[in-house]
Motif scaffolding. Structure first.
Motif, PDB file in Angstrom:
ATOM      1  N   PHE A 161      -4.725  -2.763  -5.336  1.00  0.00           N
ATOM      2  CA  PHE A 161      -4.904  -2.445  -6.744  1.00  0.00           C
ATOM      3  C   PHE A 161      -6.121  -3.167  -7.319  1.00  0.00           C
ATOM      4  CE2 PHE A 161      -0.439  -2.070  -5.751  1.00  0.00           C
ATOM      5  CZ  PHE A 161      -0.055  -0.909  -6.405  1.00  0.00           C
ATOM      6  N   SER A 162      -6.691  -2.574  -8.363  1.00  0.00           N
ATOM      7  CA  SER A 162      -7.702  -3.289  -9.143  1.00  0.00           C
ATOM      8  C   SER A 162      -6.979  -3.934 -10.326  1.00  0.00           C
ATOM      9  CB  SER A 162      -8.790  -2.332  -9.632  1.00  0.00           C
ATOM     10  OG  SER A 162      -8.263  -1.390 -10.537  1.00  0.00           O
ATOM     11  N   THR A 163      -7.581  -5.004 -10.862  1.00  0.00           N
ATOM     12  CA  THR A 163      -7.022  -5.681 -12.031  1.00  0.00           C
ATOM     13  C   THR A 163      -8.104  -5.783 -13.103  1.00  0.00           C
ATOM     14  OG1 THR A 163      -7.647  -7.922 -11.345  1.00  0.00           O
ATOM     15  CG2 THR A 163      -5.522  -7.091 -10.557  1.00  0.00           C
ATOM     16  N   THR A 164      -7.729  -6.358 -14.236  1.00  0.00           N
ATOM     17  CA  THR A 164      -8.679  -6.529 -15.337  1.00  0.00           C
ATOM     18  C   THR A 164      -9.707  -7.614 -15.026  1.00  0.00           C
ATOM     19  OG1 THR A 164      -7.119  -8.049 -16.402  1.00  0.00           O
ATOM     20  CG2 THR A 164      -7.085  -5.737 -17.118  1.00  0.00           C
ATOM     21  N   LYS A 165      -9.445  -8.445 -14.030  1.00  0.00           N
ATOM     22  CA  LYS A 165     -10.380  -9.513 -13.662  1.00  0.00           C
ATOM     23  C   LYS A 165     -11.315  -9.027 -12.558  1.00  0.00           C
ATOM     24  CE  LYS A 165     -10.561 -14.367 -12.432  1.00  0.00           C
ATOM     25  NZ  LYS A 165      -9.776 -15.554 -12.096  1.00  0.00           N
ATOM     26  N   TYR A 166     -12.606  -9.241 -12.719  1.00  0.00           N
ATOM     27  CA  TYR A 166     -13.605  -8.821 -11.737  1.00  0.00           C
ATOM     28  C   TYR A 166     -13.280  -9.403 -10.362  1.00  0.00           C
ATOM     29  CZ  TYR A 166     -17.999  -8.441  -9.220  1.00  0.00           C
ATOM     30  OH  TYR A 166     -18.943  -8.167  -8.271  1.00  0.00           O
ATOM     31  N   ASN A 167     -13.346  -8.565  -9.354  1.00  0.00           N
ATOM     32  CA  ASN A 167     -13.188  -8.947  -7.952  1.00  0.00           C
ATOM     33  C   ASN A 167     -11.808  -9.532  -7.624  1.00  0.00           C
ATOM     34  OD1 ASN A 167     -14.385  -8.718  -5.473  1.00  0.00           O
ATOM     35  ND2 ASN A 167     -15.265 -10.756  -5.504  1.00  0.00           N
ATOM     36  N   ASN A 168     -10.786  -9.193  -8.410  1.00  0.00           N
ATOM     37  CA  ASN A 168      -9.411  -9.573  -8.090  1.00  0.00           C
ATOM     38  C   ASN A 168      -8.662  -8.292  -7.778  1.00  0.00           C
ATOM     39  OD1 ASN A 168      -6.907 -10.733  -7.764  1.00  0.00           O
ATOM     40  ND2 ASN A 168      -6.522 -10.964  -9.943  1.00  0.00           N
ATOM     41  N   ASN A 169      -8.503  -8.014  -6.486  1.00  0.00           N
ATOM     42  CA  ASN A 169      -7.862  -6.783  -6.034  1.00  0.00           C
ATOM     43  C   ASN A 169      -6.680  -7.111  -5.133  1.00  0.00           C
ATOM     44  OD1 ASN A 169      -9.857  -5.103  -7.287  1.00  0.00           O
ATOM     45  ND2 ASN A 169     -11.240  -5.663  -5.650  1.00  0.00           N
ATOM     46  N   PRO A 170      -5.517  -7.404  -5.727  1.00  0.00           N
ATOM     47  CA  PRO A 170      -4.365  -7.755  -4.902  1.00  0.00           C
ATOM     48  C   PRO A 170      -3.976  -6.621  -3.957  1.00  0.00           C
ATOM     49  CG  PRO A 170      -3.716  -7.477  -7.205  1.00  0.00           C
ATOM     50  CD  PRO A 170      -5.204  -7.361  -7.142  1.00  0.00           C
ATOM     51  N   GLN A 171      -3.611  -7.018  -2.749  1.00  0.00           N
ATOM     52  CA  GLN A 171      -3.191  -6.060  -1.730  1.00  0.00           C
ATOM     53  C   GLN A 171      -1.930  -6.587  -1.076  1.00  0.00           C
ATOM     54  OE1 GLN A 171      -6.175  -4.857   1.066  1.00  0.00           O
ATOM     55  NE2 GLN A 171      -4.699  -4.023   2.497  1.00  0.00           N
ATOM     56  N   ILE A 172      -1.065  -5.665  -0.696  1.00  0.00           N
ATOM     57  CA  ILE A 172       0.166  -6.055  -0.011  1.00  0.00           C
ATOM     58  C   ILE A 172       0.441  -5.079   1.121  1.00  0.00           C
ATOM     59  CG2 ILE A 172       1.724  -4.753  -1.517  1.00  0.00           C
ATOM     60  CD1 ILE A 172       3.607  -7.290  -1.258  1.00  0.00           C
ATOM     61  N   THR A 173       0.987  -5.594   2.203  1.00  0.00           N
ATOM     62  CA  THR A 173       1.462  -4.780   3.315  1.00  0.00           C
ATOM     63  C   THR A 173       2.905  -5.186   3.567  1.00  0.00           C
ATOM     64  OG1 THR A 173      -0.739  -4.630   4.278  1.00  0.00           O
ATOM     65  CG2 THR A 173       1.110  -4.182   5.745  1.00  0.00           C
ATOM     66  N   CYS A 174       3.806  -4.204   3.581  1.00  0.00           N
ATOM     67  CA  CYS A 174       5.222  -4.462   3.824  1.00  0.00           C
ATOM     68  C   CYS A 174       5.684  -3.623   5.006  1.00  0.00           C
ATOM     69  CB  CYS A 174       6.082  -4.062   2.639  1.00  0.00           C
ATOM     70  SG  CYS A 174       5.342  -4.091   1.036  1.00  0.00           S
ATOM     71  N   ALA A 175       6.627  -4.154   5.749  1.00  0.00           N
ATOM     72  CA  ALA A 175       7.169  -3.411   6.893  1.00  0.00           C
ATOM     73  C   ALA A 175       8.657  -3.685   7.017  1.00  0.00           C
ATOM     74  CB  ALA A 175       6.451  -3.838   8.168  1.00  0.00           C
ATOM     75  N   LYS A 176       9.400  -2.630   7.333  1.00  0.00           N
ATOM     76  CA  LYS A 176      10.828  -2.778   7.619  1.00  0.00           C
ATOM     77  C   LYS A 176      11.382  -1.459   8.145  1.00  0.00           C
ATOM     78  CE  LYS A 176      12.568  -2.181   2.866  1.00  0.00           C
ATOM     79  NZ  LYS A 176      13.273  -2.894   1.808  1.00  0.00           N
ATOM     80  N   PRO A 177      12.575  -1.478   8.726  1.00  0.00           N
ATOM     81  CA  PRO A 177      13.193  -0.237   9.198  1.00  0.00           C
ATOM     82  C   PRO A 177      13.627   0.625   8.008  1.00  0.00           C
ATOM     83  CG  PRO A 177      14.434  -2.175   9.954  1.00  0.00           C
ATOM     84  CD  PRO A 177      13.346  -2.655   9.073  1.00  0.00           C
TER      85      PRO A 177
END
Length: 106
Positions: free
Chosen positions: A59-75
């Motif tokens: 995702f992009s945020t309101t703060k420059y160059n702050n792009n949180p990313q998440i990877t999740c895994a499960k059955p």
């Protein structure tokens, strides 16, 4: 020569077992929740069997160059949609989804 043949067969069998299963792209949804400080990461296992699934969202945020990313895994059971995880923004408001992918492996 008999033991060499057995070793060759073992190496061949090990190579076959180590071959990774192919992943199938599946529907996913990365939704910014009300307040824009958290996102819900959902995935649908559209395969006919229970599978090991993984989804990644950035995702992009309101703060420059702050792009949180998440990877999740499960059955995930066959044919089911589940919330895989949630991602906090880290204090900045999330603006939009800038990338993502969902996949399942039987």
């Amino acid at each position: 020569m008999g033991s060499r043949s057995a070793i060759s067969q073992l190496v061949l069998l090990t190579g076959l077992l180590a071959t990774p299963a192919s992943a199938e792209l599946v529907p996913f949804d990365c939704v910014i929740l009300p307040g824009a400080e958290e996102a819900s990461i959902r995935l649908t296992n559209s395969l006919t069997r229970d599978a090991s699934c993984m989804v990644s969202c950035k995702f992009s945020t309101t703060k420059y160059n702050n792009n949180p990313q998440i990877t999740c895994a499960k059955p995930v059971p066959a044919g089911k949609e589940v919330e895989m995880c949630r991602l906090p923004s880290g204090g900045d408001k999330m603006v939009k989804l800038i990338g993502g992918q969902g996949e399942c492996t039987e």
